[in-house]
Enzyme design. Structure first.
Site, short mmCIF file in Angstrom:
data_model
loop_
_atom_site.label_atom_id
_atom_site.label_comp_id
_atom_site.label_asym_id
_atom_site.label_seq_id
_atom_site.Cartn_x
_atom_site.Cartn_y
_atom_site.Cartn_z
N GLY A 274 -6.35 10.68 11.02
CA GLY A 274 -7.61 10.34 11.67
C GLY A 274 -7.99 11.34 12.74
N ILE B 73 -10.03 9.29 0.78
CA ILE B 73 -11.06 8.68 -0.07
C ILE B 73 -11.94 7.73 0.73
CG2 ILE B 73 -9.76 8.97 -2.20
CD1 ILE B 73 -8.95 6.05 -2.03
N GLY B 74 -11.35 7.08 1.75
CA GLY B 74 -12.17 6.21 2.59
C GLY B 74 -13.20 7.01 3.38
N GLY C 260 -11.25 -0.39 18.56
CA GLY C 260 -9.92 -0.13 18.03
C GLY C 260 -8.79 -0.32 19.02
N HIS D 150 0.83 -1.21 0.00
CA HIS D 150 0.00 0.00 0.00
C HIS D 150 0.86 1.25 0.00
CE1 HIS D 150 -2.43 -3.14 2.08
NE2 HIS D 150 -3.34 -2.71 1.25
N THR E 86 -10.16 0.76 8.60
CA THR E 86 -10.25 0.98 10.04
C THR E 86 -11.16 2.16 10.38
OG1 THR E 86 -7.97 0.19 10.23
CG2 THR E 86 -8.90 1.35 12.13
N SER E 87 -10.91 3.29 9.72
CA SER E 87 -11.69 4.47 10.08
C SER E 87 -13.16 4.27 9.74
CB SER E 87 -11.15 5.71 9.36
OG SER E 87 -11.27 5.59 7.96
#
Length: 590
Positions: free
Chosen positions: A558, A403-404, A486, A217, A444-445
């Site tokens: 985040g 983008i997420g 988390g 990634h 995750t987010s």
């Protein structure tokens, strides 16, 4: 860069449609991903793999006889959501249960674990084996924190072989776990890649240099060195892997499967040049190579790079590695056609259409409109800042945070709007927004924002006109959900570093008698200060952790996105001036 695309937001979905059309005799589309065209035989453990799109043939290309029964497919470089994983697993599960296997990334762990729990709650036996083959992503003492790269193939092959031999779920998991324990990989990169629709590369490698240890990634490597010769690259890879062999393996006289993987732009002829030296050096060390694989098995769009995997074999793992398989992207030996075609699944996206909106009071319905406005304003902020959030994330992560968040916020806003139009109360509006956010964002987010919105919605419910302390309590419920799922604490350099000061500041100010709007605005300022202060922290969780020094001096994306979301929500509440929300006495404001 991606030359062939329509709307970048639709890239992953359109790719799946074309993939299934091209291989319709082997795979079918199911909600959340793809599955074998044939139903799983009764009594056979189903192997479900998955991860983000952008790594073909991982993961969809490895679905078929001798390999996986299904693959959950997230968006580009984003883990599939828990809903996607659950849906794929349900489509292939038998009474024998399901084994989940995937690369060890924070978002995948969070979402696969949630899906596993949901399957178990429904009485479907389920186990998990995470792939942790990349030796440069964590020390030997922290092997459980290592990420999975091309070694996925070795683990998936072992699990699938065991399943097709009729072994129990526990036996399948044990063999897959042993395969993982005996798999080691190293990767190097010569250039970065560009996400579909992006104008700039997600990450870069200086011209004439090579990044050692860079992840698929774009996670930064452990060093950048002048570009060596092919022979020197092969020596670096082989020496690195021979320097860390599994317990109980004696190199001289051992047998190992070899995977030389191209990451996207390095072509077969170049790989063969490297492999010529790889096999020579392994032979000199006394290693017998068993059925080597040279090609593309885990890619990263047009990223130029290679990885080398050694899968140290015993008799059982050798039988698994050499067994026949027939999938769209990986074929070996002859596979007998067996089984019956599965019932064609109707692919349905998660949404509200089939659900009945719970009854709500008029008070809560009015507050639901405010909740929608808050989600809308957060969506607008993310649309504005999406590129900046991506750039922050690319410094030590994979660059997909923007983008997420955009996918999640847009889906959450659409679901909230649909709920409001259906007469939902505030709790349902937030819960539906959270479910949609988690499902569409993945990663995750996405999972954490989804859990937070749902927790806040459940705390508010659909009956009351919430007072300021009710809202503060809902925010604290969201905080508890994020920290519960988390496992992050203040100081870990995550969104929690901004969330905890926000929740605590809001609660304290409301308890002291401040109005909700003024308390929220002040608490958002606390969150902003805390988010900016993460620049001085070193990450202890997430993808940035193995390369913590890269993130020093840069705030956590985040935490920044959380602080900005709370800031724009505070502005909206100040503009509303509590016209809909009640004050502490329960009296409606004018």
């Amino acid at each position: 860069m991606s030359y062939v695309l329509n709307d970048p937001a639709d890239f992953a979905d359109e790719s799946v449609i074309g993939f299934v059309a091209a291989h319709s005799t082997l795979v079918r589309r199911v909600a959340g991903g793809v599955a074998r065209a044939q139903a799983t035989p009764s009594g056979e453990v189903a192997i479900v793999i998955g991860g983000g799109s952008g790594h073909y043939p991982a993961f969809a290309g490895l679905v078929g006889a001798g390999l996986a029964h299904g693959a959950a497919m997230g968006n580009v470089f984003a883990s599939p959501s828990a809903q996607q994983i659950y849906s794929v697993a349900k489509s292939v599960a038998t009474e024998a249960g399901v084994l989940l296997s995937y690369g060890n990334y924070a978002g995948d762990v969070l979402n696969f674990d949630q899906a596993e729990q949901r399957l178990r709650d429904e009485g479907i036996p389920c186990r998990t084996v995470r792939v942790t083959d990349d030796i440069y992503s964590a020390s030997p003492e922290e092997k459980s924190k290592r990420r999975g790269i091309a070694g996925d193939l070795a683990v998936f092959r072992a699990a699938s072989w065991a399943a097709e031999r009729g072994m129990t779920l526990d036996e399948v998991a044990d063999i897959a776990g042993r395969a993982n324990d005996r798999t080691r990989s190293i990767g190097v990169a010569f250039s970065g890649c560009t996400l579909p629709g992006a104008s700039e590369p997600l990450f870069t490698v200086p011209s004439g240099h090579m990044a050692v240890g860079m992840g698929i990634h774009g996670e930064p490597g452990i060093s950048v060195v002048p570009l060596p010769s092919a022979r020197e690259i092969a020596a670096l890879l082989v020496e690195g892997l021979l320097g860390e062999v599994p317990d109980g393996v004696a190199v001289d006289g051992a047998q190992a499967a070899v995977i030389l993987n191209g990451l996207g732009a390095v072509k077969s002829e170049e790989l063969f040049v490297i492999y010529a030296t790889v096999t020579e050096l392994l032979g000199d060390a006394g290693v017998t190579v068993v059925e080597p694989e040279v090609g593309e098995y885990a890619t990263s769009f047009e990223m130029a790079g290679v990885s080398l995997t050694l899968f140290w074999l015993d008799d059982e793992l050798e039988a698994a590695w050499a067994s026949p398989t027939y999938t769209p992207a990986y074929r070996k030996g002859a596979v007998e056609s067996s089984g019956v075609d599965a019932v064609v699944d109707v692919v349905q996206e998660a949404g509200l259409g089939a659900d009945v909106i719970p009854a709500a009071s008029q008070d809560s319905i009015e507050v639901g409109v405010v909740a929608l406005a808050i989600v809308d304003t957060i969506r607008d902020m993310i649309d504005r800042d999406v590129d900046e959030l991506g750039r922050l994330d690319a410094i030590a992560g994979d660059g997909d945070h923007g983008i997420g968040m955009q996918r999640g916020a847009r889906a959450g806003a659409a679901a909230a709007k649909e709920a409001v139009e259906g007469g939902a109360g505030a709790g349902t509006v937030l819960s539906r927004a959270g479910d949609a956010w988690a499902d569409k964002a993945g990663g995750t987010s996405g999972a954490l924002w989804g859990a937070a919105l749902r927790a806040a919605g459940e705390r508010l419910g659909d009956e009351i006109r919430p007072q300021a302390q009710d809202v503060a309590s809902a925010v604290d419920a969201a905080r508890a959900a994020i920290q519960g799922y988390g496992k992050a604490a203040v100081g870990d350099k995550t969104m929690v570093d901004a969330l905890v000061p926000f929740a605590e500041g809001l609660t304290a100010r409301v308890a002291a008698g401040a109005t909700l709007a003024s308390a929220w605005v002040a608490a958002a300022a606390d969150a902003t200060s805390a988010a900016e202060a993460t620049s001085a922290l070193l990450p202890r969780l997430g993808r940035a952790r193995p390369h913590m020094e890269k993130s020093l001096g840069t705030p956590d994306p985040g935490a920044i996105s959380l602080a900005r979301a709370m800031t724009v929500a505070g502005r909206l509440l100040a503009e509303q001036d509590n016209k809909v929300l009640a004050d502490d006495s329960g009296t409606e404001k004018d």
